[in-house]
Design an enzyme around this catalytic site. Sequence first.
Site, PDB file in Angstrom:
ATOM      1  N   HIS A  18       0.866  -1.170   0.000  1.00 34.18           N
ATOM      2  CA  HIS A  18       0.000   0.000   0.000  1.00 34.18           C
ATOM      3  C   HIS A  18       0.907   1.225   0.000  1.00 34.18           C
ATOM      4  CE1 HIS A  18      -3.105  -2.781   2.064  1.00 34.18           C
ATOM      5  NE2 HIS A  18      -3.317  -2.749   0.762  1.00 34.18           N
TER       6      HIS A  18
ATOM      7  N   GLU B 259       1.653   3.439   3.048  1.00 38.29           N
ATOM      8  CA  GLU B 259       2.236   2.827   4.238  1.00 38.29           C
ATOM      9  C   GLU B 259       3.747   2.777   4.035  1.00 38.29           C
ATOM     10  OE1 GLU B 259       0.059  -0.821   4.557  1.00 38.29           O
ATOM     11  OE2 GLU B 259      -1.853   0.226   4.851  1.00 38.29           O
TER      12      GLU B 259
ATOM     13  N   HIS C 146       3.289  -3.511   6.680  1.00 42.15           N
ATOM     14  CA  HIS C 146       2.216  -2.541   6.465  1.00 42.15           C
ATOM     15  C   HIS C 146       2.258  -1.496   7.577  1.00 42.15           C
ATOM     16  CE1 HIS C 146      -0.075  -4.789   3.286  1.00 42.15           C
ATOM     17  NE2 HIS C 146       0.716  -5.741   3.745  1.00 42.15           N
TER      18      HIS C 146
ATOM     19  N   GLU D 180       2.219  -5.290  10.913  1.00 43.03           N
ATOM     20  CA  GLU D 180       1.747  -3.906  10.942  1.00 43.03           C
ATOM     21  C   GLU D 180       2.661  -3.143  11.896  1.00 43.03           C
ATOM     22  OE1 GLU D 180      -0.814  -2.556   9.315  1.00 43.03           O
ATOM     23  OE2 GLU D 180      -1.797  -4.320   8.454  1.00 43.03           O
TER      24      GLU D 180
END
Length: 650
Positions: A209, A212, A352, A443
């Site tokens: 993404h 990110e 991410h 994450e």
Amino acid sequence: MQYSQTLFPNALGHRTRDEAELSAEYLLMSVAETLLSSASGGARGGGQCSPDVRMLGCAVVAPRCERDRPLRPCRRVCEAVRRRCAGAFEAIDMAWPYFLDCQRFFGSEEEEEGCYDPLEGLRVEQDDPDYGFPPVDEDPSASIRFVYHSDAQMVAILTKTAERCSDVALTYSIGRSFEGRELQVIEFSGNPGQHDLLEPEVKLVANMHGDEALGRQLLVYLAQYLCTEYLRGDPRIQTLINTTRIHILPSMNPDGYEVAAAGGPDDGQDEEVQSRRYDSWNVGRTNAQGIDLNRNFPDLASIVYQRRRQRTYRTDHVAIPDFYWFGKIAPETYAVMKWTRSIPFMLAANFHGGYLVASYPYDLSKHPLEHKMFSPTPDEKVFKLLARTYVDSHPTMGHDQARCGSSPTTKNGIINGAQWYSFAGSMQDFSYLHTNCFEVTVELGCDKFPAEEDLSTGWEDNQEALLAFVEGAHRGIKGLVTDEEGQGLRGARVSVRGLRHDVTTAEQGDYWRLLAPGVHIVSATLPGYTRALKRVRIPPGMRHAGRVDFVLRRDENSQRVTEEEEAAAAAAAAAVAAAGGLQDLYPTQSDHERFDPYNHFERYTAVAVAASTARRLERSQEKPWWWSFFVGSGGGLAAAPPTWLLRSDG
């Protein structure tokens, strides 16, 4: 500037200071920070090339004077700055300024009159050939530049890192993004460029993404760190590189990153695409086609769920269904799929932002109406161990209070993906179900695009976790599957009793099987050979993979076995047909080797590239967004606009 006298006319023909200050060259230097900060990440980028470009320009517009003679600035300084900063100009479709032509306006040190360094006292360290790297006797983290990099700058850093550590590193491209940017990988190993027998292969991927960005920078810093520490002789890093083949893809979505870094849409995009990309806060999340790359892989989990009632149900090497190729597939997805299939990866992580948690497969709920349903793989224990390895080495990820707003309630920092929220087509589900690779998602924090002053903290928090995770490739067992003559057998299945997930041997017959501590019954099979079986015990805390080899002998009844297998496959197909005729949609596992059988992606890409080229040609008739800086204020510039600022292709 470190001098107080100059001389006119200058090399550009300006006869007075007033004439110089009314010139387009002077105006470019005046707005350089504003322009280049757009290429470097908006306010985050800070126009990091601006001081260099401005000082070089001043050295030409206002030449240094000694004894009534102008001195020329040094060519080597100009060339060094151009190597670093040309990417910032390319990012905004601006040509490298003609008056910074290193050959024409800058002098060689060998010339009789000599030359001087216009950047002296500004950033002297940039002229060092190891700029961006610490000396080998210093802490490598102390000299990593904790700033954001444009795509061109990132590629340049990876290339320079590989050159600096050429004995153990190289760069290669796995393809291009939709807008034509290279998907650049840097590899570290004791023998870069080829697979060594029994050496585990690991891949780290970030920036799926585009908005990110922390993971992207962490992987760039990791590459620099590995190189410097290897040269320093750090035994841990030298052992890791010499026993592991590490592939690092810092940006899977460079197009999205450039949009996110600039903070807004590209006006040249189709309105339909813009409406998909910029109608929410996560600008740049998708690729340039508006595709979410982590929803774009084949949905193999649904196939597994459809088959789970069959006696021959497996969760490994699931074939890509033919209908997938008739959907909208991003070139970035296609490139990563081919890459993952071409190298025998056995461990991976993708990074991410937006939460602080480590998740693992499956990402798709096993019940279509339950969007937060615990949906484990057969290797639940292994995946929890892998996720726990990263979390336990991170200072805050495992804390229950370390949450980001509505982030899920985790078990000390880890969670099953589907239990968090269910979605189809993830990269980690694809890796597990289609290849031998066990992949988790990390994450990295609540802020997807943290401020530059927070990048060093992000590196400190994740440095040890990154290293510990890669070292996790040496868990479980590994070995060779050979015939009686010692020849490696490709494609042999290595099975663990009680786990419906096999791994297969690579070209030379080597394999790797991540396993949790305990006692396991492991077997190796290949059509035409007898089965080999061994009992394996993996003690807790074991840091090195146990060596378990298998020798398979020719089966005299192999023809009969093959016929029996064919009969079983036919019966399974009939059962599937009776359940609804799904065999037409889902190829059998024997079709695993097929990839894009109708060559549909290439045809689709040709059409998309043609459309993209047409849009670029249409945009080329218009002036870029920064043109108003130079012609909007009237005066002499309006009468003679500086067309030399336009790139030749625009």
